[in-house]
Design a protein around this motif. Structure first.
Motif, mmCIF file in Angstrom:
data_model
loop_
_atom_site.group_PDB
_atom_site.id
_atom_site.type_symbol
_atom_site.label_atom_id
_atom_site.label_comp_id
_atom_site.label_asym_id
_atom_site.label_seq_id
_atom_site.Cartn_x
_atom_site.Cartn_y
_atom_site.Cartn_z
ATOM 1 N N GLN A 26 6.762 29.936 -14.862
ATOM 2 C CA GLN A 26 6.786 28.693 -15.641
ATOM 3 C C GLN A 26 5.988 27.593 -14.952
ATOM 4 O O GLN A 26 5.336 26.784 -15.603
ATOM 5 C CB GLN A 26 8.242 28.241 -15.850
ATOM 6 N N LYS A 27 6.027 27.565 -13.636
ATOM 7 C CA LYS A 27 5.281 26.562 -12.882
ATOM 8 C C LYS A 27 3.775 26.714 -13.124
ATOM 9 O O LYS A 27 3.062 25.717 -13.255
ATOM 10 C CB LYS A 27 5.598 26.713 -11.389
ATOM 11 N N CYS A 28 3.306 27.949 -13.206
ATOM 12 C CA CYS A 28 1.890 28.203 -13.471
ATOM 13 C C CYS A 28 1.509 27.760 -14.877
ATOM 14 O O CYS A 28 0.424 27.208 -15.087
ATOM 15 C CB CYS A 28 1.569 29.685 -13.309
ATOM 16 N N LYS A 71 1.232 23.995 -14.869
ATOM 17 C CA LYS A 71 0.031 23.593 -14.152
ATOM 18 C C LYS A 71 -1.213 23.803 -15.016
ATOM 19 O O LYS A 71 -2.096 22.952 -15.072
ATOM 20 C CB LYS A 71 -0.089 24.370 -12.851
ATOM 21 N N ALA A 72 -1.272 24.941 -15.716
ATOM 22 C CA ALA A 72 -2.417 25.233 -16.589
ATOM 23 C C ALA A 72 -2.508 24.220 -17.726
ATOM 24 O O ALA A 72 -3.597 23.733 -18.047
ATOM 25 C CB ALA A 72 -2.299 26.647 -17.147
ATOM 26 N N LEU A 73 -1.374 23.876 -18.324
ATOM 27 C CA LEU A 73 -1.361 22.898 -19.407
ATOM 28 C C LEU A 73 -1.804 21.522 -18.908
ATOM 29 O O LEU A 73 -2.535 20.812 -19.599
ATOM 30 C CB LEU A 73 0.023 22.818 -20.043
ATOM 31 N N LYS A 133 -7.538 26.437 -9.952
ATOM 32 C CA LYS A 133 -6.207 25.873 -9.746
ATOM 33 C C LYS A 133 -5.053 26.769 -10.179
ATOM 34 O O LYS A 133 -3.945 26.611 -9.684
ATOM 35 C CB LYS A 133 -6.105 24.534 -10.463
ATOM 36 N N VAL A 134 -5.290 27.708 -11.128
ATOM 37 C CA VAL A 134 -4.187 28.528 -11.642
ATOM 38 C C VAL A 134 -4.369 30.003 -11.309
ATOM 39 O O VAL A 134 -3.506 30.627 -10.725
ATOM 40 C CB VAL A 134 -4.024 28.344 -13.166
ATOM 41 N N GLY A 135 -5.476 30.584 -11.707
ATOM 42 C CA GLY A 135 -5.699 32.004 -11.480
ATOM 43 C C GLY A 135 -6.761 32.543 -12.408
ATOM 44 O O GLY A 135 -7.514 31.789 -13.028
#
Length: 77
Positions: free
Chosen positions: A14-16, A19-21, A62-64
């Motif tokens: 959920q944290k990812c 962060k993506a949003l 930043k995310v993947g």
């Protein structure tokens, strides 16, 4: 011209997702951000004057891992 971009982002928690949003919502020209797909792994972005490559690169940094699935003109219904 409004664009609709669908990207597949590797988001394991959920944290990812949050962060993506946040990364996408802070980009210039973005008017809508949402998640879709069964695993909620596809990011839908609608906006005008966005640089898709910069957006994808910042998500990768930043995310993947991020893939662009589609890029199309957003036509009103």
């Amino acid at each position: 011209m409004k664009q609709k971009i669908v990207m597949k982002v590797h988001m394991s928690c959920q944290k990812c997702r949050t962060k993506a949003l946040k990364v996408v919502a802070s980009a210039n020209g973005v008017s809508f951000v949402g998640l879709e797909g069964e695993a909620r792994d596809k990011l839908v972005v609608i906006g005008e004057g966005m640089d898709v490559v910069k957006l994808t690169n910042s998500l990768r940094k930043k995310v993947g891992h991020t893939d662009i699935i589609s890029l199309a003109e957003n036509k009103p219904k």
